[in-house]
Design an enzyme around this catalytic site. Structure first.
Site, PDB file in Angstrom:
ATOM      1  N   ASN A 204       0.862  -1.343   0.121  1.00 26.97           N
ATOM      2  CA  ASN A 204       0.072   0.186  -0.044  1.00 26.97           C
ATOM      3  C   ASN A 204       0.876   1.431   0.135  1.00 26.97           C
ATOM      4  O   ASN A 204       1.560   1.449   1.076  1.00 26.97           O
ATOM      5  CB  ASN A 204      -0.888  -0.066   1.378  1.00 26.97           C
ATOM      6  CG  ASN A 204      -1.843   1.203   1.337  1.00 26.97           C
ATOM      7  OD1 ASN A 204      -1.787   2.053   0.439  1.00 26.97           O
ATOM      8  ND2 ASN A 204      -2.341   1.325   2.554  1.00 26.97           N
TER       9      ASN A 204
ATOM     10  N   LYS B 224      -0.077   4.024  -0.036  1.00 25.50           N
ATOM     11  CA  LYS B 224      -0.708   5.432   0.463  1.00 25.50           C
ATOM     12  C   LYS B 224      -0.638   6.826  -0.395  1.00 25.50           C
ATOM     13  O   LYS B 224      -0.200   6.411  -1.629  1.00 25.50           O
ATOM     14  CB  LYS B 224      -0.130   5.535   2.029  1.00 25.50           C
ATOM     15  CG  LYS B 224      -0.189   4.216   2.540  1.00 25.50           C
ATOM     16  CD  LYS B 224       0.017   4.529   4.324  1.00 25.50           C
ATOM     17  CE  LYS B 224      -0.210   3.284   4.980  1.00 25.50           C
ATOM     18  NZ  LYS B 224      -0.394   3.031   6.418  1.00 25.50           N
TER      19      LYS B 224
ATOM     20  N   HIS C 251      -9.845   1.304   4.568  1.00 25.81           N
ATOM     21  CA  HIS C 251      -8.556   1.182   5.373  1.00 25.81           C
ATOM     22  C   HIS C 251      -8.934   2.389   6.439  1.00 25.81           C
ATOM     23  O   HIS C 251      -9.465   3.398   6.322  1.00 25.81           O
ATOM     24  CB  HIS C 251      -7.395   2.102   4.403  1.00 25.81           C
ATOM     25  CG  HIS C 251      -6.284   1.962   5.190  1.00 25.81           C
ATOM     26  ND1 HIS C 251      -5.702   2.820   5.788  1.00 25.81           N
ATOM     27  CD2 HIS C 251      -5.157   1.151   5.137  1.00 25.81           C
ATOM     28  CE1 HIS C 251      -4.554   2.288   6.517  1.00 25.81           C
ATOM     29  NE2 HIS C 251      -4.043   1.474   5.844  1.00 25.81           N
TER      30      HIS C 251
ATOM     31  N   GLU D  43      -7.205   4.548   7.541  1.00 27.34           N
ATOM     32  CA  GLU D  43      -6.651   6.095   7.480  1.00 27.34           C
ATOM     33  C   GLU D  43      -7.949   6.547   6.911  1.00 27.34           C
ATOM     34  O   GLU D  43      -8.365   7.872   7.111  1.00 27.34           O
ATOM     35  CB  GLU D  43      -5.635   6.155   6.500  1.00 27.34           C
ATOM     36  CG  GLU D  43      -4.290   6.061   7.627  1.00 27.34           C
ATOM     37  CD  GLU D  43      -3.263   5.366   6.780  1.00 27.34           C
ATOM     38  OE1 GLU D  43      -2.883   5.456   5.453  1.00 27.34           O
ATOM     39  OE2 GLU D  43      -2.266   4.725   7.545  1.00 27.34           O
TER      40      GLU D  43
ATOM     41  N   GLU E 213      -6.081  -5.382  10.096  1.00 28.97           N
ATOM     42  CA  GLU E 213      -5.114  -4.219  10.419  1.00 28.97           C
ATOM     43  C   GLU E 213      -5.480  -3.534  11.692  1.00 28.97           C
ATOM     44  O   GLU E 213      -6.308  -2.287  11.809  1.00 28.97           O
ATOM     45  CB  GLU E 213      -5.107  -3.246   9.320  1.00 28.97           C
ATOM     46  CG  GLU E 213      -4.517  -3.681   7.955  1.00 28.97           C
ATOM     47  CD  GLU E 213      -4.095  -2.595   7.234  1.00 28.97           C
ATOM     48  OE1 GLU E 213      -2.673  -2.996   6.769  1.00 28.97           O
ATOM     49  OE2 GLU E 213      -4.521  -1.720   6.890  1.00 28.97           O
TER      50      GLU E 213
ATOM     51  N   GLY F 183       1.922   1.702  11.200  1.00 28.87           N
ATOM     52  CA  GLY F 183       2.983   2.684  11.048  1.00 28.87           C
ATOM     53  C   GLY F 183       3.379   2.975  12.625  1.00 28.87           C
ATOM     54  O   GLY F 183       4.302   4.076  12.526  1.00 28.87           O
TER      55      GLY F 183
ATOM     56  N   SER G 119       2.726  -2.502  10.492  1.00 23.93           N
ATOM     57  CA  SER G 119       4.110  -2.572  10.980  1.00 23.93           C
ATOM     58  C   SER G 119       4.798  -3.888  10.390  1.00 23.93           C
ATOM     59  O   SER G 119       5.570  -4.296  11.242  1.00 23.93           O
ATOM     60  CB  SER G 119       4.464  -2.293  12.410  1.00 23.93           C
ATOM     61  OG  SER G 119       4.031  -1.074  12.535  1.00 23.93           O
TER      62      SER G 119
HETATM   63  P1  PGA Z   1       2.487   0.082   7.730  1.00 21.15           P
HETATM   64  O1  PGA Z   1       1.086   0.342   7.046  1.00 21.15           O
HETATM   65  O2  PGA Z   1       2.919  -1.240   7.214  1.00 21.15           O
HETATM   66  O3  PGA Z   1       3.230   1.221   7.481  1.00 21.15           O
HETATM   67  O4  PGA Z   1       2.119  -0.141   9.304  1.00 21.15           O
HETATM   68  C1  PGA Z   1       0.142  -0.865   6.623  1.00 21.15           C
HETATM   69  C2  PGA Z   1      -1.286  -0.374   6.087  1.00 21.15           C
HETATM   70  O5  PGA Z   1      -1.472   0.826   6.719  1.00 21.15           O
HETATM   71  O6  PGA Z   1      -1.953  -0.979   5.280  1.00 21.15           O
END
Ligand code: PGA
Length: 246
Positions: free
Chosen positions: A8, A10, A93, A95, A165, A171, A211
């Site tokens: 991803n 982002k 997601h 976010e 997730e 993150g 992560s």
């Molecule tokens: P990350 O993000 O691997 O940076 O924790 C995963 C995601 O948001 O899909």
């Protein structure tokens, strides 16, 4: 068994940077057997379509509109994404849920839009830190799944991948214990079995995301029921991402 590894991006990279990324990445993954998907910004879909044709790498968007077309300034519809050769879209997601206030009902609508044009869905579910600390994980996952999957036909489930997730793991460098991931993955299957059937639940591909890096990926992939990974930060370096896929 073959796993599905999704990157991803982002809101990262310019089109030129993404092009350079692919020049480095594609030769290194050419002979790898795991499924590979890059979920890129809308602006990169056209280039992905050109460069990934005849490769073993699929691509998708990170979101789609709840609407089909019309006066929705700034939105991008499922058919637009599909028409650029995408196979997948991420939906729900955390976010988008948090920063853009997406509701479970909108997520349900987006899933229907995606499936309607034969885009496969990577549906993200997961609890916040507060919910985790208050033992609400199962409650949250159940609600998110029940509303997201409402009104779908059982045979549409084959076009849905579910990504667990935990919001607090995204993150942050923190991950749940392997036991916790195993429990939640198992629980996701139970909820899907209740909504549809045990048979469909067994066939479901469930990813873990949050992560994931080069050091923890192998252990996470060993967890019973984990069919692959959704990788954010660590997919932005082609070298790191190649190692994870390997
Ligand atoms: P990350 O993000 O691997 O940076 O924790 C995963 C995601 O948001 O899909």
């Amino acid at each position: 068994m073959k796993k599905l590894i999704v990157g991803n991006f982002k809101m990262n990279t310019t089109v030129q940077e993404f092009s350079n990324y692919l020049d480095k990445f594609l030769p290194d993954v050419k002979s790898l057997k795991n499924g590979i998907v890059l979920c890129v910004p809308y602006t990169h879909l056209m280039l992905a379509n050109q460069k990934l044709v005849a490769t073993n790498v699929l691509f998708g968007s990170q979101n789609i509109s709840t609407e089909e077309n019309g006066a929705y300034t700034g939105e991008v519809s499922s058919i637009m994404v599909k028409s650029l050769g995408a196979t997948y879209t991420i939906v729900g997601h955390s976010e988008r849920r948090k920063l853009f206030r997406e509701t479970d009902e909108q997520i349900n609508q987006k899933i229907k839009m995606a499936l309607g044009v034969n885009l496969k869905v990577i549906l993200c579910v997961g609890e916040t830190k507060f919910e985790h600390n208050n033992n609400k994980t199962k409650l949250v996952i159940k609600r998110e799944l029940e509303i997201a999957l409402k009104g779908l036909y059982e045979n549409e489930l084959k076009n849905i991948v579910i990504a667990y997730e935990p919001v607090w793991a995204i993150g942050t460098g923190k991950t749940p214990s392997t036991k916790e991931i195993e429990n939640v993955v198992d629980y996701i299957k139970n909820v899907v079995a209740e909504i549809f059937s045990q048979k469909s639940a067994e066939k479901l591909c469930i990813l873990y995301g949050g992560s994931v890096d080069e050091n923890n990926c192998a252990n996470i992939l060993k967890i019973e029921g984990v069919g692959g990974l959704l990788v954010g930060g660590s997919c932005l370096s082609p070298d790191k991402f190649v190692n994870i896929i390997k």
